[in-house]
Design an enzyme around this catalytic site. Structure first.
Site, PDB file in Angstrom:
ATOM      1  N   GLU A  59       0.842  -1.215   0.000  1.00 48.67           N
ATOM      2  CA  GLU A  59       0.000   0.000   0.000  1.00 48.67           C
ATOM      3  C   GLU A  59       0.868   1.253   0.000  1.00 48.67           C
ATOM      4  OE1 GLU A  59      -3.017  -2.492  -0.343  1.00 48.67           O
ATOM      5  OE2 GLU A  59      -2.932  -0.350  -0.741  1.00 48.67           O
ATOM      6  N   GLU A 103       0.776  -1.749  -9.202  1.00 50.05           N
ATOM      7  CA  GLU A 103       0.754  -2.887  -8.256  1.00 50.05           C
ATOM      8  C   GLU A 103       2.152  -3.406  -7.941  1.00 50.05           C
ATOM      9  OE1 GLU A 103      -3.126  -2.230  -8.017  1.00 50.05           O
ATOM     10  OE2 GLU A 103      -1.725  -3.280  -6.717  1.00 50.05           O
ATOM     11  N   HIS A 130     -12.494  -8.506  -5.429  1.00 55.03           N
ATOM     12  CA  HIS A 130     -12.369  -7.690  -6.636  1.00 55.03           C
ATOM     13  C   HIS A 130     -13.537  -7.850  -7.593  1.00 55.03           C
ATOM     14  CE1 HIS A 130      -8.536  -7.961  -4.747  1.00 55.03           C
ATOM     15  NE2 HIS A 130      -8.122  -6.929  -5.416  1.00 55.03           N
ATOM     16  N   ARG A 156      -4.002  -6.885 -13.630  1.00 55.81           N
ATOM     17  CA  ARG A 156      -2.937  -5.983 -13.154  1.00 55.81           C
ATOM     18  C   ARG A 156      -2.010  -6.671 -12.171  1.00 55.81           C
ATOM     19  NH1 ARG A 156      -6.597  -1.450 -10.442  1.00 55.81           N
ATOM     20  NH2 ARG A 156      -7.356  -1.549 -12.568  1.00 55.81           N
TER      21      ARG A 156
HETATM   22  C1  LIG Z   1      -8.680   3.403  -3.952  1.00 55.79           C
HETATM   23  C2  LIG Z   1      -8.134   2.109  -4.406  1.00 55.79           C
HETATM   24  O1  LIG Z   1      -8.821   1.130  -4.573  1.00 55.79           O
HETATM   25  N1  LIG Z   1      -6.788   2.069  -4.635  1.00 55.79           N
HETATM   26  C3  LIG Z   1      -6.128   0.848  -5.102  1.00 55.79           C
HETATM   27  C4  LIG Z   1      -4.697   1.170  -5.493  1.00 55.79           C
HETATM   28  C5  LIG Z   1      -4.695   2.013  -6.761  1.00 55.79           C
HETATM   29  O2  LIG Z   1      -5.214   1.506  -7.767  1.00 55.79           O
HETATM   30  O3  LIG Z   1      -4.190   3.142  -6.706  1.00 55.79           O
HETATM   31  C6  LIG Z   1      -6.087  -0.152  -3.939  1.00 55.79           C
HETATM   32  O4  LIG Z   1      -5.599   0.200  -2.900  1.00 55.79           O
HETATM   33  N2  LIG Z   1      -6.565  -1.399  -4.168  1.00 55.79           N
HETATM   34  C7  LIG Z   1      -6.657  -2.376  -3.078  1.00 55.79           C
HETATM   35  C8  LIG Z   1      -5.709  -3.575  -3.256  1.00 55.79           C
HETATM   36  C9  LIG Z   1      -5.539  -4.283  -1.892  1.00 55.79           C
HETATM   37  C10 LIG Z   1      -4.727  -5.602  -1.912  1.00 55.79           C
HETATM   38  C11 LIG Z   1      -5.232  -6.579  -2.955  1.00 55.79           C
HETATM   39  O5  LIG Z   1      -6.399  -6.611  -3.269  1.00 55.79           O
HETATM   40  N3  LIG Z   1      -4.320  -7.451  -3.456  1.00 55.79           N
HETATM   41  C12 LIG Z   1      -4.763  -8.564  -4.330  1.00 55.79           C
HETATM   42  C13 LIG Z   1      -3.561  -9.297  -4.968  1.00 55.79           C
HETATM   43  C14 LIG Z   1      -2.310  -9.164  -4.192  1.00 55.79           C
HETATM   44  C15 LIG Z   1      -2.113  -9.938  -3.030  1.00 55.79           C
HETATM   45  C16 LIG Z   1      -0.925  -9.822  -2.322  1.00 55.79           C
HETATM   46  C17 LIG Z   1       0.077  -8.907  -2.756  1.00 55.79           C
HETATM   47  O6  LIG Z   1       1.247  -8.790  -2.086  1.00 55.79           O
HETATM   48  C18 LIG Z   1      -0.149  -8.143  -3.904  1.00 55.79           C
HETATM   49  C19 LIG Z   1      -1.338  -8.256  -4.601  1.00 55.79           C
HETATM   50  C20 LIG Z   1      -5.553  -9.589  -3.506  1.00 55.79           C
HETATM   51  O7  LIG Z   1      -5.539  -9.437  -2.273  1.00 55.79           O
HETATM   52  O8  LIG Z   1      -6.151 -10.472  -4.115  1.00 55.79           O
HETATM   53  C21 LIG Z   1      -4.900  -6.265  -0.540  1.00 55.79           C
HETATM   54  C22 LIG Z   1      -3.550  -6.769  -0.102  1.00 55.79           C
HETATM   55  C23 LIG Z   1      -2.525  -6.274  -1.081  1.00 55.79           C
HETATM   56  C24 LIG Z   1      -3.243  -5.359  -2.043  1.00 55.79           C
HETATM   57  C25 LIG Z   1      -4.368  -3.075  -3.751  1.00 55.79           C
HETATM   58  O9  LIG Z   1      -3.671  -2.368  -3.013  1.00 55.79           O
HETATM   59  O10 LIG Z   1      -4.000  -3.426  -4.893  1.00 55.79           O
HETATM   60 ZN   LIG Z   2      -2.209  -2.693  -5.032  1.00 60.95          ZN
END
Ligand SMILES: CC(=O)N[C@@H](CC(=O)O)C(=O)NC[C@H](CC1(C(=O)N[C@@H](Cc2ccc(O)cc2)C(=O)O)CCCC1)C(=O)O
Ligand SMILES: [Zn+2]
Length: 628
Positions: free
Chosen positions: A361, A388, A492, A501
């Site tokens: 994050e 990401e 998602h 992504r």
């Molecule tokens: C306002 C808004 O929405 N902002 C966007 C950012 C932007 O677009 O500016 C955002 O914060 N999206 C949330 C999302 C959260 C997480 C996620 O969903 N991860 C995936 C896959 C994964 C898992 C482990 C890992 O190490 C890396 C990826 C899952 O958990 O399946 C949860 C934990 C990690 C990242 C994110 O941060 O990508």
């Molecule tokens: Zn992310």
């Protein structure tokens, strides 16, 4: 509207057009913060009142987008020679769902809000062994902890099935409505369907083909890890049914979606006597959420990157509130598009996984900070995968035994250069990075087909399990029906956040890591590299992030790696030592699985009574031996 001559004189007056772009930016820096603020308020306090305010603000933003789109028609911007101005117009004209007439826009935001609310409020009751069956549990932290730690097949199946009953099964109607309206909006914007629109952000010819080639390049590595995990899980769950077709029951992999197998480390570590128990070390040292963020922020600033603005810590929500209000716990990073407000919202737990998520994050916020002086429409990643990858690239360094030693999160008696510990480290990384690949790939394979109309509502679940079985080699622990909607159990999908992504990120983060390690002067195996304190590496990363989405992503890729393509070779190089070890471990195993699964795992309609609640063993599918 196009017929109205531009009020600034002729349609090619670039000077006047730039004045208009300035005015657009000024207006956008007022409208977007308001919409973000209303969305933030709802995400951190889910109430009907806040939902109404959120919908109202989204409506106001969509009207601004529509007005702006109409004004772009006053310019012959597609023929502008100034690339930067032309690209700004192109992005301003890309208004997505805002193109819908007000009533349909309200419908699609309502459908999305319904699904997000169902997902965030879901609780699962009737836990086996509970005295009080009406006691109910949330995903974060309870169900996630059960999936991570339990070795009780029944308990795991209860959490797995219960979560899907309380989320996905309540969404098909809203999801169908969302698909219909999202496709309508995409059509109005000149795309064939919503998937075509989503893929357009990559500005890449035959993008689907490119993704398939990257996936094929990683399949063999995944099959090795899958075969090894399957072998060890069969030992752990001896006597329980594993399908003859070679899949692994999906509730055994330490994660609600089987997307990351890191919680199986104690079972799968090559040298169990040399644990990487960072979570225990964090707890012994009384780590707090704030200490985790300070640690992450220091890594960024030691690279010469930006610190968090003072407001960041005051305005963020870094812990799950204890006042009982409903919040969206799923972590996220927020840009308010006013160059001042940047926040993170997450329900942090003190674990190594959450230390990684914190870096993830913080990577988003660093990107926000680096491109904050770009025009508003360029304040996005070079492509969504770039956004990401940033946090994960830094986490690749933080996770190394060498770095853990440096920050006192390695047991004092452990030597970072111990080759057995290094192999354990690589396995730990593989359980998160390699295990994720097919999952990161298949979510949008499923959604692209739904948007294309190739998967109808009554096939949603059969096609989902077809892909889960074919690409990920997992099977449902209990019978699935077409009245289930298991895709909806993953954040998602109800949240309508594209997913390819993450697949892109997991490939390119190793390309970035390789390039930055070279910049940092690292010698030796890639998996041992820690770029910590290398301002040369930091400068390269910053230069790329400052571009935002002002250039097409190959330019940004070139800025870091010196070449313009995505490829899997650096990921494969990183894991080479483990690949050799795995090949020996599974030489007597049949690699892979029979991927003709679809109907085997879902039956069209449930029997007259509601589907069985007690887990029944996965159907022994046809006697076909898994393909080698
Ligand atoms: C306002 C808004 O929405 N902002 C966007 C950012 C932007 O677009 O500016 C955002 O914060 N999206 C949330 C999302 C959260 C997480 C996620 O969903 N991860 C995936 C896959 C994964 C898992 C482990 C890992 O190490 C890396 C990826 C899952 O958990 O399946 C949860 C934990 C990690 C990242 C994110 O941060 O990508
Ligand atoms: Zn992310």
């Amino acid at each position: 509207v196009a017929s109205i001559g531009s009020s600034f004189g002729d349609r090619n007056n670039i000077t006047a057009a730039k004045i208009w772009l300035e005015e657009y930016n000024t207006e956008a820096e007022k409208v977007r913060p308001e919409a973000q603020e209303a969305s933030w308020t709802w995400n951190t306090n889910i109430t009907d009142y806040n939902n109404r305010l959120k919908l109202e603000a989204e409506k106001k933003k969509s009207e601004f987008d529509k007005r702006s789109y109409n004004q772009t028609l006053n310019w012959d911007w597609k023929n502008f020679t100034e690339i930067n101005a032309k690209r700004q117009f192109y992005k301003i004209a890309d208004i997505g769902e805002s193109v819908l007439p007000t009533d349909k826009f309200q419908q699609i935001t309502k459908a999305k809000s319904n699904m997000q609310s169902v997902y965030s409020k879901a609780r699962v009751c009737n836990k086996p062994g509970d005295q009080d069956p009406s006691k109910c549990y949330p995903l974060n932290p309870t169900l996630e902890n059960i999936m991570a730690k339990s070795t009780d097949w029944k308990e795991l199946a209860w959490a797995w099935e219960g979560w899907r009953n309380e989320t996905g099964r309540k969404m098909p109607d809203d999801y169908e409505k969302f698909v219909e309206l999202a496709n309508e909006a995409a059509g109005m914007n000149g795309y064939t369907d919503n998937g075509d629109y989503w893929r357009s952000w990559y500005e890449t010819e035959n993008f689907e083909k490119q993704m398939e080639e990257l996936f094929i390049g990683l399949k063999d590595l995944y099959k090795l890890l899958h075969a090894y995990a399957r072998k060890k899980l069969k030992e752990r769950f001896v006597g329980h049914p594993f399908p003859d077709s070679g899949q692994i029951p999906a509730h055994l992999l330490g994660n609600m979606w089987a997307q990351s197998w890191g919680n199986l480390f104690t079972l799968l570590a090559p040298y169990p006597g040399k644990p990487l128990d960072v979570t225990e070390m964090m707890r012994e040292q009384n780590y707090t959420t704030r200490k985790m963020f300070d640690l992450s922020e220091k890594f960024f600033t030691d690279l010469g990157l930006d610190p968090m603005p003072p407001k960041f810590y005051n305005d963020s929500m870094l812990d799950k509130p204890e006042d009982g209000r409903d919040v969206v716990c799923h972590a996220s990073a927020w840009d308010f598009y006013n160059r001042k407000d940047f926040r993170i919202k997450q329900c942090t737990q003190v674990t190594m996984d959450w230390l990684i998520t914190t870096h993830h994050e913080m990577g988003h916020v660093q990107y926000f900070l680096q491109y904050k002086d770009q025009p508003v429409v360029f304040r996005r990643g070079a492509n969504p995968g770039f956004h990401e990858a940033i946090g994960d690239v830094l986490a690749l360094s933080v996770s190394t035994p060498k770095h853990l030693k440096k920050i006192n999160l390695l047991r004092p008696n452990q030597n970072p250069d111990d080759e057995e510990l290094q192999l354990n480290f690589l396995m730990n990384q593989a359980l998160k990075k390699i295990a994720f690949i097919p999952f990161g790939y298949l979510i949008d394979q499923w959604r692209w087909k739904v948007f294309k109309g190739e998967t109808k509502k009554d096939e949603y679940n059969e096609d989902w399990w077809n892909l889960r079985c074919k690409h990920q080699g997992v099977s449902p622990p209990v019978q699935r029906f077409n009245t289930d909607f298991d895709a909806g159990s993953k954040f998602h999908v109800p949240n309508n956040t594209p997913y390819i992504r993450y697949f892109v990120s997991y490939v390119i983060q190793f390309q970035f890591h390789k390039a930055l390690c070279k910049e940092a002067g690292h010698n030796g195996p890639l998996h041992k590299c820690d770029i910590d304190q290398s301002t040369e590496a930091g400068n390269k990363l910053a230069a790329m992030m400052k571009l935002g989405s002002s250039k097409e992503w190959p330019d940004a890729m070139e800025a870091i790696t010196g070449q313009r393509k995505m490829n899997v070779s650096d990921l494969i190089e990183y894991f080479a030592p483990l690949e050799d070890w795995l090949k020996k471990e599974v030489k007597n195993e049949t690699l892979g699985w029979d991927d003709q699964c679809g109907r085997n795992f879902t039956i069209p309609t449930p029997p007259p009574t509601s589907p069985p609640t007690t887990p029944t063993p996965t159907p022994q599918s046809s006697t076909v031996k898994p393909t080698s």
